[in-house]
Write an enzyme that holds these catalytic residues in place. Structure first.
Site, mmCIF file in Angstrom:
data_model
loop_
_atom_site.group_PDB
_atom_site.id
_atom_site.type_symbol
_atom_site.label_atom_id
_atom_site.label_comp_id
_atom_site.label_asym_id
_atom_site.label_seq_id
_atom_site.Cartn_x
_atom_site.Cartn_y
_atom_site.Cartn_z
ATOM 1 N N GLY A 86 0.805 -1.206 0.000
ATOM 2 C CA GLY A 86 0.000 0.000 0.000
ATOM 3 C C GLY A 86 0.841 1.259 0.000
ATOM 4 N N GLY A 88 2.613 3.742 1.431
ATOM 5 C CA GLY A 88 3.188 4.008 2.742
ATOM 6 C C GLY A 88 3.722 5.406 2.905
ATOM 7 N N LYS A 109 3.545 12.477 -3.103
ATOM 8 C CA LYS A 109 4.500 11.436 -2.714
ATOM 9 C C LYS A 109 5.489 12.029 -1.713
ATOM 10 C CE LYS A 109 7.536 8.000 -4.886
ATOM 11 N NZ LYS A 109 8.073 7.533 -6.190
ATOM 12 N N ASP A 121 8.753 6.432 7.746
ATOM 13 C CA ASP A 121 8.306 7.739 8.232
ATOM 14 C C ASP A 121 7.341 8.413 7.273
ATOM 15 O OD1 ASP A 121 9.960 8.547 6.146
ATOM 16 O OD2 ASP A 121 11.481 9.464 7.425
ATOM 17 N N GLY A 122 7.109 7.797 6.105
ATOM 18 C CA GLY A 122 6.165 8.355 5.147
ATOM 19 C C GLY A 122 6.678 9.564 4.392
ATOM 20 N N ARG A 172 2.701 13.942 -8.074
ATOM 21 C CA ARG A 172 2.843 13.023 -9.208
ATOM 22 C C ARG A 172 1.498 12.816 -9.894
ATOM 23 N NH1 ARG A 172 5.503 7.142 -8.416
ATOM 24 N NH2 ARG A 172 3.565 6.647 -7.318
ATOM 25 N N ARG A 179 -2.062 -1.195 -9.897
ATOM 26 C CA ARG A 179 -0.869 -2.008 -10.105
ATOM 27 C C ARG A 179 -1.257 -3.479 -10.191
ATOM 28 N NH1 ARG A 179 3.095 1.436 -7.292
ATOM 29 N NH2 ARG A 179 1.979 3.282 -6.547
ATOM 30 N N ASP A 244 4.241 -4.658 -7.507
ATOM 31 C CA ASP A 244 3.602 -3.440 -6.995
ATOM 32 C C ASP A 244 4.107 -2.199 -7.712
ATOM 33 O OD1 ASP A 244 5.923 -4.363 -5.310
ATOM 34 O OD2 ASP A 244 5.777 -2.314 -4.568
ATOM 35 N N ASP A 254 6.987 4.620 -10.432
ATOM 36 C CA ASP A 254 7.867 4.401 -9.283
ATOM 37 C C ASP A 254 9.343 4.443 -9.672
ATOM 38 O OD1 ASP A 254 5.810 4.294 -7.451
ATOM 39 O OD2 ASP A 254 5.503 2.150 -7.694
#
Length: 472
Positions: A86, A88, A109, A121-122, A172, A179, A244, A254
């Site tokens: 997911g 994150g 992002k 920590d995202g 983004r 996915r 993913d 990505d």
């Protein structure tokens, strides 16, 4: 608020099991680094003042009409299944339908922790944000399907990685963030109702002419075939082709430890986490097939006649290597300036690539210079090029304008690893001159730009980038 984003959200209308509603986590002192006005115009976004855009694209203010959420998915990572991944460190603000009629996601992002962050920590630090901005926009200019960059923002906060680093957020844009792993999680859980909803949604959004799950599989396969052939044609190495990171829309998504090759070798790997070379340059077509097999395995689960579904899915996936080879051959024919198909073309291409590998020839510069005297300058042993060139000249006699085709097909400029690294190091001390220069030059990669010839040069020994990193 003068910044206007015409949201028209659809993914948020799916059941809550597909995502977690999640607002971005505000940052201390956002500052706008870059804003893609051309992309904004296509999306129907009316820009606001600089500070307002910094607040929105950093996640400090949620604009009207947004419905922020973090998407759920699973995935195979380096061949090993992870049952729950997911978003994150990303939040989908929502979707727009642009002036061109296309629906696009707008995602932040590096926007903070979500329920899928696990131990992370995202956040994102400045380097990977700038890399993705430059490389994704370069890919778009090369004509390769890709996510794009709408904005980049400094956060005014520190992110801890190997050392304290400045934080940043990337806005983004993607056709969607669906996915292979999005399908995998519901298939693995046996949630057939949700799997069917997802399948119907993907068909309606991306491939409305596809019929049922197997129609979707064929459409995704064909999109991936085109994408991988184009990657190979520009010497691009994704670096982490996990399921993913495999987009249903057929876009490059990505950008982590991605890189463009300098000296050609089929086994080139840059990613610091790809220790066994699973995602090496030459392995990318095979991995794309493997990923489609995982999608097929998931889609089959919802089919009432499982035996017939397995048979059809097997046919779809087993056809992929030949389709990839055909697309690769078409791509490299044009790189050689050849528009017609002749027997022996594959051997001519393979001969050149072998000589390039043996002579450490620069991938981009060699193809750009084919048919011209400077082509031999890329080879340690110029005679190796001369022998091949004589074969090419015999083959090219039947072509109308091979040198024109070569120039139109082979870029003069790519985002070279050492220049990207220099850009990042400069930005760390507040210098964005190279960042903006790369943006400008890479926007027209097929044009000769004599004032920027230094950006065409491969790295010298001290500039070689040995490894690229995810930045997580």
């Amino acid at each position: 608020m003068t910044l206007m984003i015409p949201f028209d959200n659809s993914y948020a209308l799916l059941p809550g099991v597909f995502y977690s509603k999640q607002a971005p986590v505000p940052v201390r002192a956002p500052r706008l680094i870059a804003f893609n006005a051309d992309l904004a115009a296509v999306m129907g976004i009316a820009p606001g003042d600089v500070q307002e855009m910094a607040q929105v694209f950093a996640g400090n203010e949620v604009p009207e009409g947004a419905d922020p959420l973090a998407q759920l998915y699973a995935g195979h990572q380096f061949g090993h299944y992870n049952p729950k991944l997911g978003d994150g460190r990303a939040v989908l603000l929502g979707e727009t339908v642009g002036a061109d009629g296309l629906r696009r996601d707008l995602q932040l992002k590096g926007s903070g922790r979500t329920p899928y962050s696990r131990q992370g920590d995202g956040r994102a630090w400045l380097g990977p944000v700038l890399r993705e901005y430059v490389v994704s926009e370069a890919m778009h200019a090369l004509g390769i399907a890709t996510t794009r960059a709408l904005a980049a923002v400094e956060t005014g906060e520190t992110v801890l990685r190997e050392a304290p680093l400045p934080g940043a957020v990337l806005a983004r844009v993607a056709s969607s963030h669906l996915r292979v792993g999005t399908f995998q999680i519901f298939a693995a859980r046996g949630e057939m109702g949700n799997l069917k909803r997802l399948t119907d949604y993907a068909i309606a959004r991306h491939y409305p002419h596809a019929k049922g799950p197997m129609g979707l599989l064929r459409a995704v396969r064909d999109a991936q075939v085109k994408l991988i052939a184009q990657w190979m044609g520009v010497g691009f190495i994704h670096g982490v082709m996990n399921t993913d990171n495999s987009s249903i829309s057929g876009e490059t998504i990505d950008y982590g430890p991605c890189a463009f090759m300098d000296g050609y070798h089929p086994n080139t790997v840059y990613s610091s986490i790809d220790r066994m070379g699973r995602y090496a340059y030459s392995n990318q077509p095979d991995i794309a097939v493997w990923n489609m097999a995982q999608l097929a395995t998931s889609l089959i689960q919802q089919m009432p006649d499982r035996e017939a579904a397995v048979e059809e899915a097997t046919e779809v996936v087993h056809a992929m290597p030949d389709l990839l080879q055909k697309a690769w051959l078409e791509q490299f024919r044009r790189k050689l300036g050849l528009t017609g198909a002749h027997d022996g073309d594959a051997e001519l291409i393979a001969d050149l690539l072998q000589r390039m590998a043996q002579n450490q020839a620069d991938f981009t510069n060699t193809f750009r210079a084919l048919g011209r005297p400077e082509g031999r300058d890329q080879f340690i042993d110029p005679a190796a090029y001369d022998v091949w060139l004589a074969k090419w000249q015999g083959r090219a006699e039947s072509e109308a304008n091979p040198l024109v085709v070569i120039t139109d097909t082979n870029p003069a400029f790519i985002p070279r690893n050492h220049r990207v690294e220099q850009m990042i190091q400069a930005a760390l001390v507040g210098d964005y001159v190279l960042f903006r220069r790369l943006q400008s030059v890479l926007a027209t990669p097929f044009a000769d730009q004599p004032d920027h010839a230094d950006l065409q040069s491969p790295p010298d020994e001290s500039e070689v980038v040995q490894a690229t990193f995810c930045g997580t």
